[in-house]
Design an enzyme around this catalytic site. Structure first.
Site, short mmCIF file in Angstrom:
data_model
loop_
_atom_site.label_atom_id
_atom_site.label_comp_id
_atom_site.label_asym_id
_atom_site.label_seq_id
_atom_site.Cartn_x
_atom_site.Cartn_y
_atom_site.Cartn_z
CD GLU A 151 -6.76 -22.96 18.01
OE1 GLU A 151 -6.78 -21.96 17.27
OE2 GLU A 151 -5.84 -23.78 18.03
CG HIS B 22 -3.92 -23.32 22.67
ND1 HIS B 22 -3.19 -22.21 23.00
CD2 HIS B 22 -4.04 -23.30 21.32
CE1 HIS B 22 -2.88 -21.52 21.90
NE2 HIS B 22 -3.39 -22.17 20.86
CD GLU C 127 -1.76 -23.44 14.98
OE1 GLU C 127 -2.37 -22.55 14.40
OE2 GLU C 127 -2.05 -23.83 16.14
CG ASP D 18 -3.39 -26.00 19.32
OD1 ASP D 18 -2.50 -26.68 19.86
OD2 ASP D 18 -3.16 -25.07 18.52
CG HIS E 228 -4.60 -26.67 15.27
ND1 HIS E 228 -4.76 -25.32 15.51
CD2 HIS E 228 -4.87 -26.86 13.94
CE1 HIS E 228 -5.13 -24.73 14.38
NE2 HIS E 228 -5.21 -25.63 13.42
CD GLU F 264 -1.91 -17.85 21.71
OE1 GLU F 264 -2.71 -17.62 20.81
OE2 GLU F 264 -1.06 -18.75 21.66
C1 LER Z 1 -4.12 -20.81 16.20
O1 LER Z 1 -4.61 -22.02 15.74
C2 LER Z 1 -3.54 -20.96 17.55
O2 LER Z 1 -3.39 -22.03 18.06
C3 LER Z 1 -3.18 -19.76 18.30
O3 LER Z 1 -2.14 -20.00 19.18
C4 LER Z 1 -3.02 -18.51 17.52
O4 LER Z 1 -2.52 -17.50 18.31
MN MN Z 2 -4.06 -23.85 17.05
#
Ligand code: LER
Ligand code: MN
Length: 270
Positions: free
Chosen positions: A152, A188, A246, A185, A211, A158
């Site tokens: 991911e 992000h 998520e 995701d 996600h 992060e």
């Molecule tokens: C996990 O799927 C994620 O998106 C992250 O932000 C975990 O820190």
């Molecule tokens: Mn995620």
């Protein structure tokens, strides 16, 4: 569109795992809300009873599209890119230990924060070498069982390693394994991608899991992301996996899960 939502099998610090706590009660709730699956966040597969878990999930007619592994970093500090060879080895063995359960559930294994953060004094190129070696070893171990890994891209706050789809595609080329792909995701992507839709198109064919959270990491519909455009692009690009929620349990887990599925189903995409 097949929808799932993240459910942690054990207590965890990760804030955006919407559901935590009583496993069977949460599975029942998620099924009643109309979801098709649960994405399980499992720190260590030795901590779960696979038979019990599979029985509860099947009893509610759900499936497990993916297993998240980030708690091994969040709770134990395991990382593919640690300066300590014993920690790198433990991270690799932990990720390989997910293979039997993932094969049984036909779930993709997610690689998020287990890649770690470049430690002070280590060059990022050294981290990338460790990362590629770890991913090659894990992918080779998983291939005979038909298990796939999805890395991911995460935002810059992060980790320093792999922020974008472009970074992820370069990594895929270096790893060189068919069972290694990406998890995208929207939270992000909204921070890092030059174009969310453009990057989804670039990752076509190598996106193993997806996600969803809105721009504020609340449930879809609570921020300013255009999920109709995003999901339409994803499915037009040939994605056939699960769209997995998520997001933060705001205002609370039940309401967030209900509003998410309400918003996503109202888009009437496939
Ligand atoms: C996990 O799927 C994620 O998106 C992250 O932000 C975990 O820190
Ligand atoms: Mn995620």
């Amino acid at each position: 569109m097949k929808l799932s939502i993240v459910l942690s099998t054990h207590a965890a610090q990760f804030a955006a795992a919407t559901f935590k706590g009583d496993f069977a009660a949460n599975v029942a709730k998620i099924a009643a809300l109309g979801y098709d699956g649960v994405e399980l966040a499992i720190r260590d597969p030795r901590l779960v009873n696979a038979d019990d878990l599979a029985r509860v999930i099947a009893a509610y007619g759900l499936v497990v599209p993916a297993i998240g592994t980030g708690q091994a970093w969040g709770e134990e500090g395991l990382s593919f890119t640690s300066a300590d060879p014993a920690i790198r080895r433990a991270a690799i063995e932990r990720i390989k230990s997910h293979i039997p359960l993932a094969a049984r559930l036909n779930a993709v294994v997610i690689l998020g924060l287990i890649r770690g953060i470049t430690p002070k004094g280590q060059k990022p190129e050294q981290s990338m070498t460790y990362l590629v070696e770890a991913l090659q070893e894990c992918s080779a171990a998983a291939a005979p069982a038909g298990v796939r890994y999805a890395l991911e891209p995460l935002n810059r706050y992060e980790t320093d390693l792999i922020h974008t789809v472009a970074d992820g595609l370069d990594l895929i080329a270096r790893v060189g394994a068919d069972n290694f792909g990406l998890l995208l995701d929207t939270f992000h992507m909204n921070i890092e991608e030059p174009s969310v839709e453009g990057s989804i198109r670039q990752a076509a064919g190598r996106t193993f899991h997806f996600h969803v959270a809105d721009s504020n990491r609340w449930h879809p519909g609570a921020g300013h992301l255009d999920f109709r455009a995003i999901l339409d692009t994803l499915f037009t690009a040939g994605f056939s996996g699960f769209v997995s929620g998520e997001f933060l349990p705001q205002p609370d887990a039940d309401t967030a899960a209900q509003r998410a599925i309400g918003h996503l189903r109202s888009l009437a995409i496939r």
